[in-house]
Design a protein around this motif. Structure first.
Motif, PDB file in Angstrom:
ATOM      1  N   LEU A   1       0.956  -1.150  -0.042  1.00 50.28           N
ATOM      2  CA  LEU A   1       0.020  -0.037  -0.218  1.00 50.28           C
ATOM      3  C   LEU A   1       0.954   1.253   0.018  1.00 50.28           C
ATOM      4  CD1 LEU A   1      -2.861   1.301   0.349  1.00 50.28           C
ATOM      5  CD2 LEU A   1      -2.743   1.043   2.482  1.00 50.28           C
ATOM      6  N   GLU A   2       0.561   1.995  -1.040  1.00 48.90           N
ATOM      7  CA  GLU A   2       1.368   3.318  -1.011  1.00 48.90           C
ATOM      8  C   GLU A   2       0.537   4.614  -1.443  1.00 48.90           C
ATOM      9  OE1 GLU A   2       5.496   4.848  -3.110  1.00 48.90           O
ATOM     10  OE2 GLU A   2       4.492   3.262  -4.090  1.00 48.90           O
ATOM     11  N   PHE A   3       0.893   5.554  -0.935  1.00 46.54           N
ATOM     12  CA  PHE A   3       0.021   6.966  -1.025  1.00 46.54           C
ATOM     13  C   PHE A   3       0.687   7.862  -1.708  1.00 46.54           C
ATOM     14  CE2 PHE A   3      -1.156   4.797   2.891  1.00 46.54           C
ATOM     15  CZ  PHE A   3      -2.376   4.959   2.980  1.00 46.54           C
ATOM     16  N   GLY A   4      -0.033   8.964  -2.365  1.00 44.74           N
ATOM     17  CA  GLY A   4       0.480   9.958  -3.215  1.00 44.74           C
ATOM     18  C   GLY A   4       1.217  10.984  -2.461  1.00 44.74           C
ATOM     19  N   ASN A   5       1.715  11.939  -3.190  1.00 44.98           N
ATOM     20  CA  ASN A   5       2.590  12.950  -2.458  1.00 44.98           C
ATOM     21  C   ASN A   5       1.977  14.283  -2.075  1.00 44.98           C
ATOM     22  OD1 ASN A   5       4.782  10.998  -2.314  1.00 44.98           O
ATOM     23  ND2 ASN A   5       5.198  11.596  -4.561  1.00 44.98           N
ATOM     24  N   GLU A   6       0.424  14.203  -2.062  1.00 45.60           N
ATOM     25  CA  GLU A   6      -0.116  15.630  -1.740  1.00 45.60           C
ATOM     26  C   GLU A   6       0.006  15.703  -0.291  1.00 45.60           C
ATOM     27  OE1 GLU A   6      -2.104  12.735  -2.921  1.00 45.60           O
ATOM     28  OE2 GLU A   6      -1.684  13.525  -4.960  1.00 45.60           O
ATOM     29  N   ASN A   7      -0.256  16.956   0.365  1.00 44.72           N
ATOM     30  CA  ASN A   7      -0.127  17.281   1.519  1.00 44.72           C
ATOM     31  C   ASN A   7      -1.351  16.856   2.352  1.00 44.72           C
ATOM     32  OD1 ASN A   7       2.239  18.604   1.277  1.00 44.72           O
ATOM     33  ND2 ASN A   7       1.279  20.834   0.835  1.00 44.72           N
ATOM     34  N   ARG A   8      -1.305  15.560   2.508  1.00 48.27           N
ATOM     35  CA  ARG A   8      -2.311  14.880   3.128  1.00 48.27           C
ATOM     36  C   ARG A   8      -1.801  13.684   3.858  1.00 48.27           C
ATOM     37  NH1 ARG A   8      -6.267  14.119  -2.052  1.00 48.27           N
ATOM     38  NH2 ARG A   8      -6.786  16.059  -2.412  1.00 48.27           N
TER      39      ARG A   8
ATOM     40  N   HIS B   1       4.043  19.757   9.685  1.00 51.62           N
ATOM     41  CA  HIS B   1       3.307  20.850  10.499  1.00 51.62           C
ATOM     42  C   HIS B   1       3.131  21.904  10.019  1.00 51.62           C
ATOM     43  CE1 HIS B   1       7.830  20.773  10.591  1.00 51.62           C
ATOM     44  NE2 HIS B   1       7.565  22.020  11.140  1.00 51.62           N
ATOM     45  N   LEU B   2       3.708  22.242   8.616  1.00 52.24           N
ATOM     46  CA  LEU B   2       3.769  23.350   7.994  1.00 52.24           C
ATOM     47  C   LEU B   2       2.718  23.333   6.781  1.00 52.24           C
ATOM     48  CD1 LEU B   2       7.618  24.686   7.984  1.00 52.24           C
ATOM     49  CD2 LEU B   2       5.850  25.474   9.800  1.00 52.24           C
ATOM     50  N   ASN B   3       2.590  22.265   6.303  1.00 55.71           N
ATOM     51  CA  ASN B   3       2.058  22.077   5.220  1.00 55.71           C
ATOM     52  C   ASN B   3       0.513  21.608   4.962  1.00 55.71           C
ATOM     53  OD1 ASN B   3       3.927  23.464   3.226  1.00 55.71           O
ATOM     54  ND2 ASN B   3       5.180  21.667   3.681  1.00 55.71           N
TER      55      ASN B   3
ATOM     56  N   ASP C   1       7.533  12.454   7.280  1.00 51.38           N
ATOM     57  CA  ASP C   1       8.068  14.000   6.971  1.00 51.38           C
ATOM     58  C   ASP C   1       9.392  13.894   6.067  1.00 51.38           C
ATOM     59  OD1 ASP C   1       9.504  16.276   6.882  1.00 51.38           O
ATOM     60  OD2 ASP C   1       8.888  16.789   9.031  1.00 51.38           O
ATOM     61  N   THR C   2       8.996  14.068   4.998  1.00 56.92           N
ATOM     62  CA  THR C   2      10.375  13.970   3.857  1.00 56.92           C
ATOM     63  C   THR C   2      11.478  14.926   4.045  1.00 56.92           C
ATOM     64  OG1 THR C   2       9.101  15.308   2.495  1.00 56.92           O
ATOM     65  CG2 THR C   2       8.839  13.140   2.258  1.00 56.92           C
ATOM     66  N   VAL C   3      11.399  15.922   4.757  1.00 57.27           N
ATOM     67  CA  VAL C   3      12.604  17.076   5.145  1.00 57.27           C
ATOM     68  C   VAL C   3      13.170  16.595   6.338  1.00 57.27           C
ATOM     69  CG1 VAL C   3      12.912  19.322   5.760  1.00 57.27           C
ATOM     70  CG2 VAL C   3      11.235  18.925   4.134  1.00 57.27           C
ATOM     71  N   ALA C   4      12.650  16.288   7.391  1.00 64.29           N
ATOM     72  CA  ALA C   4      13.378  15.828   8.619  1.00 64.29           C
ATOM     73  C   ALA C   4      13.600  14.315   8.552  1.00 64.29           C
ATOM     74  CB  ALA C   4      12.446  16.186   9.782  1.00 64.29           C
TER      75      ALA C   4
ATOM     76  N   TRP D   1       2.052  18.171  16.497  1.00 65.93           N
ATOM     77  CA  TRP D   1       2.619  17.135  16.104  1.00 65.93           C
ATOM     78  C   TRP D   1       3.792  16.382  16.879  1.00 65.93           C
ATOM     79  CZ3 TRP D   1       1.303  14.932  11.513  1.00 65.93           C
ATOM     80  CH2 TRP D   1       0.316  15.645  10.574  1.00 65.93           C
ATOM     81  N   SER D   2       3.970  15.152  17.125  1.00 65.28           N
ATOM     82  CA  SER D   2       5.166  14.626  17.644  1.00 65.28           C
ATOM     83  C   SER D   2       6.025  13.857  16.422  1.00 65.28           C
ATOM     84  CB  SER D   2       4.567  13.362  18.469  1.00 65.28           C
ATOM     85  OG  SER D   2       4.044  14.010  19.599  1.00 65.28           O
ATOM     86  N   PHE D   3       7.334  13.871  16.539  1.00 65.38           N
ATOM     87  CA  PHE D   3       8.126  13.511  15.534  1.00 65.38           C
ATOM     88  C   PHE D   3       9.054  12.187  16.219  1.00 65.38           C
ATOM     89  CE2 PHE D   3       6.872  17.606  14.413  1.00 65.38           C
ATOM     90  CZ  PHE D   3       6.643  17.768  13.156  1.00 65.38           C
ATOM     91  N   TRP D   4       9.430  11.005  15.207  1.00 66.76           N
ATOM     92  CA  TRP D   4      10.104  10.090  15.750  1.00 66.76           C
ATOM     93  C   TRP D   4      10.887   9.609  14.624  1.00 66.76           C
ATOM     94  CZ3 TRP D   4       9.272   7.544  20.279  1.00 66.76           C
ATOM     95  CH2 TRP D   4       8.410   8.010  21.070  1.00 66.76           C
ATOM     96  N   LYS D   5      12.342   9.614  15.043  1.00 68.82           N
ATOM     97  CA  LYS D   5      13.419   9.068  14.196  1.00 68.82           C
ATOM     98  C   LYS D   5      13.967   7.723  14.877  1.00 68.82           C
ATOM     99  CE  LYS D   5      15.711  12.576  11.705  1.00 68.82           C
ATOM    100  NZ  LYS D   5      16.804  13.540  11.627  1.00 68.82           N
TER     101      LYS D   5
END
Length: 186
Positions: free
Chosen positions: A41-48, A153-155, A167-170, A181-185
């Motif tokens: 399962l893969e999703f598109g690249n919209e801000n969703r 968190h911005l888009n 998150d493709t930037v972080a 938002w909570s972020f996990w690396k």
């Protein structure tokens, strides 16, 4: 159109719709196809993002298997099932299901009042097993690619409680608990 043709068309449509929840292949949502054969399962690249199932309490989810991910309405947190119990992915304690644009509307109440949950309802991608869940990815050799969003968190303008994206930037997992938002690396 005569009655026989109309009845045939209705029967074909009903047969097609009744088979619609069993999917034995790869699925792309918001795009034409998946990137490779290792993806179920893969999703598109919209801000969703993907909104997780809302449950009254994660502890009350019967038969949850490791890897199950939910949004727990009892404490407004995104949680994942691991061997020792439920792990909190929403490190912030201020989660909510109140619509931030209309503070008088409790989204959890709307969800619970609209309909009664059908516990037998499920969409399965892969080879069907008896694993419980709403959306079950059952391939032993394929994975799900989360919706990919640059700086969610911005888009993502109006995220829903229980939303999850990559998150493709972080280069990290991002989950929204209704407030932050909570972020996990890894």
């Amino acid at each position: 159109m005569n009655k026989i043709t109309l009845v045939k068309r209705m029967l074909y449509a009903m047969a097609f719709l009744s088979c619609g929840t069993l999917v034995y292949a790869q699925v792309a949502i918001g795009k034409g196809s998946v990137q490779n054969s290792s993806i179920s399962l893969e999703f598109g690249n919209e801000n969703r993002g993907m909104v997780l199932p809302w449950v009254t309490s994660a502890g009350a989810v019967a038969g949850a298997v490791e890897g199950t991910v939910v949004y727990d309405l009892s404490d407004h947190k995104v949680k994942v099932k691991i061997a020792s119990g439920w792990k909190d992915l929403s490190v912030d304690l201020t989660g909510t299901t109140i619509d931030p644009h209309n503070a008088t509307v409790d989204l959890a109440t709307i969800q619970n009042d609209v309909t009664t949950e059908n516990t037998d309802a499920a969409v399965r991608i892969g080879t069907p097993t008896a694993t419980p869940g709403i959306l079950v990815l059952e391939d032993a050799n394929k994975a799900m690619v989360l919706p990919r969003v640059a700086s969610p968190h911005l888009n993502i303008i109006n995220p829903a409680p229980g939303m999850m994206v990559y998150d493709t930037v972080a280069k990290q997992l991002a989950v929204f608990n209704g407030t932050v938002w909570s972020f996990w690396k890894p």
